[in-house]
Design an enzyme around this catalytic site. Structure first.
Site, PDB file in Angstrom:
ATOM      1  N   GLY A  94     -10.638   3.574  44.225  1.00 26.65           N
ATOM      2  CA  GLY A  94     -11.659   2.655  44.676  1.00 26.65           C
ATOM      3  C   GLY A  94     -11.456   1.279  44.067  1.00 26.65           C
TER       4      GLY A  94
ATOM      5  N   GLN B 268     -13.092  -7.305  41.393  1.00 27.76           N
ATOM      6  CA  GLN B 268     -11.953  -6.872  40.583  1.00 27.76           C
ATOM      7  C   GLN B 268     -10.651  -7.565  40.978  1.00 27.76           C
ATOM      8  OE1 GLN B 268     -13.004  -2.437  41.031  1.00 27.76           O
ATOM      9  NE2 GLN B 268     -11.875  -2.526  39.100  1.00 27.76           N
TER      10      GLN B 268
ATOM     11  N   CYS C 243     -11.086   2.849  35.105  1.00 28.04           N
ATOM     12  CA  CYS C 243     -11.310   1.653  35.914  1.00 28.04           C
ATOM     13  C   CYS C 243     -10.046   0.819  35.918  1.00 28.04           C
ATOM     14  CB  CYS C 243     -12.475   0.848  35.334  1.00 28.04           C
ATOM     15  SG  CYS C 243     -12.859  -0.663  36.254  1.00 28.04           S
ATOM     16  N   LEU C 244      -9.676   0.308  37.090  1.00 28.62           N
ATOM     17  CA  LEU C 244      -8.465  -0.491  37.214  1.00 28.62           C
ATOM     18  C   LEU C 244      -8.534  -1.780  36.394  1.00 28.62           C
ATOM     19  CD1 LEU C 244      -7.798  -0.052  41.042  1.00 28.62           C
ATOM     20  CD2 LEU C 244      -6.548   1.016  39.151  1.00 28.62           C
TER      21      LEU C 244
ATOM     22  N   HIS D 141     -19.561   3.693  40.966  1.00 26.29           N
ATOM     23  CA  HIS D 141     -18.737   2.887  40.060  1.00 26.29           C
ATOM     24  C   HIS D 141     -18.479   1.503  40.665  1.00 26.29           C
ATOM     25  CE1 HIS D 141     -15.414   2.428  37.016  1.00 26.29           C
ATOM     26  NE2 HIS D 141     -15.037   1.528  37.922  1.00 26.29           N
ATOM     27  N   GLU D 142     -18.083   1.470  41.953  1.00 27.30           N
ATOM     28  CA  GLU D 142     -17.779   0.197  42.605  1.00 27.30           C
ATOM     29  C   GLU D 142     -19.051  -0.597  42.891  1.00 27.30           C
ATOM     30  OE1 GLU D 142     -14.871  -0.483  42.331  1.00 27.30           O
ATOM     31  OE2 GLU D 142     -13.935   1.498  42.195  1.00 27.30           O
TER      32      GLU D 142
ATOM     33  N   HIS E 272     -19.955  -2.649  40.021  1.00 27.53           N
ATOM     34  CA  HIS E 272     -19.150  -3.876  39.958  1.00 27.53           C
ATOM     35  C   HIS E 272     -19.796  -4.991  40.784  1.00 27.53           C
ATOM     36  CE1 HIS E 272     -15.590  -3.099  37.600  1.00 27.53           C
ATOM     37  NE2 HIS E 272     -15.337  -1.974  38.235  1.00 27.53           N
TER      38      HIS E 272
END
Length: 267
Positions: free
Chosen positions: A117, A122, A165-166, A207-208, A211
């Site tokens: 995701g 991000q 997380c990226l 999670h996204e 953000h």
């Protein structure tokens, strides 16, 4: 998330006995028509600049919406890392569902190589857009695009899951979140739809979605869990300072937990 596994035309119709003013009105009306359609000028064009200026001339809250400039993408996109301040910035709603948005979405899916995701902030774009694919591979599974998502309902039951997380490469820790969510959103073409998510898709969405609200996954962690990754967060803060020559905008030593519950940000 990283994988570990309508305005009436009459309002703008006016005439004049002066030909020069009449021509100006016609040009202005064409620009306004484009403002309230799904068309946008190409990124970086002269008309794009006029388009943004024209938007700012109206009294409705256009500052809450992404401009054509906000949707311009310089490929290839790159993942920004904590503590980049763009991860905490306000993200604008999208109201132009055009080729620029489709290009952003396509580029975002290309970026997800080690995750499932990704949110627009991000990759340095502060707009309310996220993409995810639980399969974790381009061309496999179902690629989901959510524009301007809103949480309609979340379950009382919560689950613990080890998240990555990226924007926090190599860092994983336990986060508690609702087991299922019901959401409203738009797709890349602007069509509205509703989804009921549970299991991994619900986890990825939450999670996204955080953000998009400027909330990072360690804001959701308990003190003991957060303490276990503090040294890794400090390393990222130091890397940011070395790269930019600026002091880190965040210091984990001074962190105050943003959410004292395992719920969703609804504001």
């Amino acid at each position: 998330m990283a994988a570990r596994i309508q305005v009436s035309p009459a309002l703008f119709s006016c005439t004049s006995i002066l030909p020069s003013i009449s021509r100006h009105v016609r040009r202005r009306n064409r620009s306004i028509h484009r403002l309230f359609s799904n068309e946008s000028p190409p990124c970086g064009s002269a008309s794009s600049s006029f388009f943004v200026q024209a938007q700012r001339g109206f009294s409705f809250q256009e500052e809450n919406f992404a401009s054509s400039a906000d949707l311009c993408v310089d490929a290839p996109l790159k993942i920004i890392k904590y503590p980049d301040p763009r991860l905490r910035a306000k993200n604008k709603r999208v109201n132009s569902f055009d080729d620029n948005l489709k290009k952003v979405v396509d580029e975002m899916f290309d970026v997800i190589t080690d995750g499932i995701g990704l949110s627009a902030p991000q990759v340095g774009m502060n707009i309310q857009l996220m993409v995810f694919n639980p399969a974790g591979e381009r061309g496999e599974g179902e690629e989901v695009v959510l524009v301007n998502p809103v949480v309609h309902k979340s379950s009382k039951k919560s689950l613990l899951y080890n998240e990555g997380c990226l924007s926090f490469p190599g860092i994983y820790a336990d986060v508690v979140r609702p087991a299922s969510v019901k959401i409203d959103a738009r797709d890349v073409s602007g069509a509205r739809f509703r989804l009921n998510l549970s299991g991994l898709p619900a986890r990825v969405f939450q999670h996204e979605f955080d953000h998009l609200k400027g909330i990072l996954f360690f804001d959701r962690m308990g003190e003991d869990v957060l303490y276990g990754i503090m040294s890794e967060l400090k390393v990222l803060e130091k890397k940011y300072e070395d790269l930019t020559g600026q002091p880190s905008p965040e210091n984990i030593d001074n962190h105050t937990q943003r959410q004292q519950f395992a719920g969703l940000a609804r504001t």
